[in-house]
Design an enzyme around this catalytic site. Structure first.
Site, mmCIF file in Angstrom:
data_model
loop_
_atom_site.group_PDB
_atom_site.id
_atom_site.type_symbol
_atom_site.label_atom_id
_atom_site.label_comp_id
_atom_site.label_asym_id
_atom_site.label_seq_id
_atom_site.Cartn_x
_atom_site.Cartn_y
_atom_site.Cartn_z
ATOM 1 N N SER A 129 0.812 -1.213 0.000
ATOM 2 C CA SER A 129 0.000 0.000 0.000
ATOM 3 C C SER A 129 0.846 1.264 0.000
ATOM 4 C CB SER A 129 -0.907 0.007 1.236
ATOM 5 O OG SER A 129 -1.538 1.252 1.408
ATOM 6 N N GLU A 131 0.154 3.677 1.682
ATOM 7 C CA GLU A 131 0.170 4.146 3.065
ATOM 8 C C GLU A 131 1.487 3.809 3.760
ATOM 9 O OE1 GLU A 131 -2.032 5.907 4.976
ATOM 10 O OE2 GLU A 131 -3.339 6.261 3.255
ATOM 11 N N TYR A 153 -2.207 0.576 10.278
ATOM 12 C CA TYR A 153 -2.373 -0.101 8.992
ATOM 13 C C TYR A 153 -1.100 0.003 8.165
ATOM 14 C CZ TYR A 153 -3.930 -0.783 4.154
ATOM 15 O OH TYR A 153 -4.043 -1.194 2.846
#
Length: 337
Positions: A129, A131, A153
């Site tokens: 990801s 992120e 996360y």
């Protein structure tokens, strides 16, 4: 890229989600035998794959449970494994950090162990990801950009990313990470920002609501169209070598731009009066600006994102307007345009 994949067997975790459902459709079209890992729930969540349930094989398993993963991989004998399952909502990861770590982080290691024991000739795709970049050290980000995650996360995804590289290098397994930036569609969960906006705008247009509450309008993201990103996953696993790739459009837009485009699409120009900011939707640590550089994927995989920002917004808003007009509770499941 090879197009004739008839006879291959694929295992998709997270098959009922946005990405899993599009990927399953695409693999079926290529002639794959598709198996989807699902958790046993009292009310099965199969809306996204309802139209292909008679063409895929659902198998019970859970990323919490090593024994179930061992059993599934041993029985299915997959040629390709796509790990799309995760606790994938960044906001929830702050309130459920342990669960996020167990599923999004350690769950990957459990699956890697099952692969090593029972399918060491298979190829595995791990859904990494953007992120992971978090508080970015450079813009745009590519495969060599340092990670600086800003949520449980993101931290869990970094752990899983390096676990995949470790297993690849330690055991000679074909394991690739796809570092995907935000990719959306009408099948996106309603809890995610883009669906919250498209659903909210549709409700306001139809006189069913008066406000949308958001945490911020200033963050910027690199938004693409989900079916193109599941094609990207397949291209990664069918590349000649196990490598890691960034999947992105190379353009970033603010939440404000997304909201404005959504309202303008339905003919509402004075959108500001319908939007309110609520601190309850803010995160303890925010990621302000993500924008990816897909040059490596474009060069080596021949992957080029086609759906532009305004088109993506219109696809999502139109789908939610149609859903609400038809009295449905979820977005219609149709083939991508």
């Amino acid at each position: 890229m090879p197009e004739n994949s008839a006879g291959k067997r694929a295992l998709i975790t997270g098959v009922t989600g946005q990405d899993g459902s599009y990927l399953a459709e695409q693999l079926l079209a290529k002639g794959y035998e598709v198996h989807g890992l699902v958790r046993r729930l009292s009310t099965p969540n199969t809306q996204n794959i309802h139209h292909i349930l008679d063409r895929i094989h659902l198998v019970d398993g859970d990323l919490h449970d090593q024994a179930s993963l061992e059993h599934v991989v041993k029985v299915v004998e997959p040629d390709e494994i796509y790990n799309l399952a995760a606790q994938s909502f960044v906001g929830v990861s702050f309130s459920q950090p342990v669960v996020t770590g167990e599923v999004t982080g350690l769950g990957v290691v459990r699956l890697l162990e099952a692969m090593r024991s029972h399918a060491d000739k298979a190829r595995l795709y791990q859904a990494a990801s953007s992120e992971m970049f978090g508080k970015v050290v450079e813009t745009p980000q590519d495969e060599n950009t340092k990670f600086y995650p800003r949520s449980p996360y993101g931290v869990a995804k970094v752990y899983a990313y390096w676990a995949c590289i470790n297993y690849r290098e330690s055991y000679g397994l074909f394991i690739s990470n796809g570092i995907l930036y935000n990719h959306e569609s009408p099948r996106r969960g309603i809890e995610f920002l883009t669906r919250k906006v498209s659903d909210g705008v549709a409700r306001i247009k139809l006189g069913m609501s008066r406000k949308i509450s958001l945490g911020t309008l200033d963050t910027r993201r690199d938004w693409g169209y989900a079916p193109e990103y599941t094609d990207f996953m397949w291209r990664i696993l069918n590349y000649s070598m196990a490598e890691d790739f960034v999947g992105a459009t190379g353009e970033s837009h603010s939440v404000r731009e997304f909201v404005e485009a959504a309202f303008h699409h339905v003919g509402i120009q004075d959108w500001e009066k319908y939007v309110e900011l609520d601190k309850r939707f803010s995160r303890p640590a925010e990621v302000d600006h993500l924008c990816g550089n897909p040059a490596k994927a474009m060069k080596l995989l021949g992957w080029v994102p086609q759906t532009k920002f305004d088109k993506l917004v219109s696809i999502m808003v139109d789908a939610d307007v149609a859903r609400l007009q038809n009295g449905a509770t979820r977005a219609p499941v149709t083939a991508p345009p």
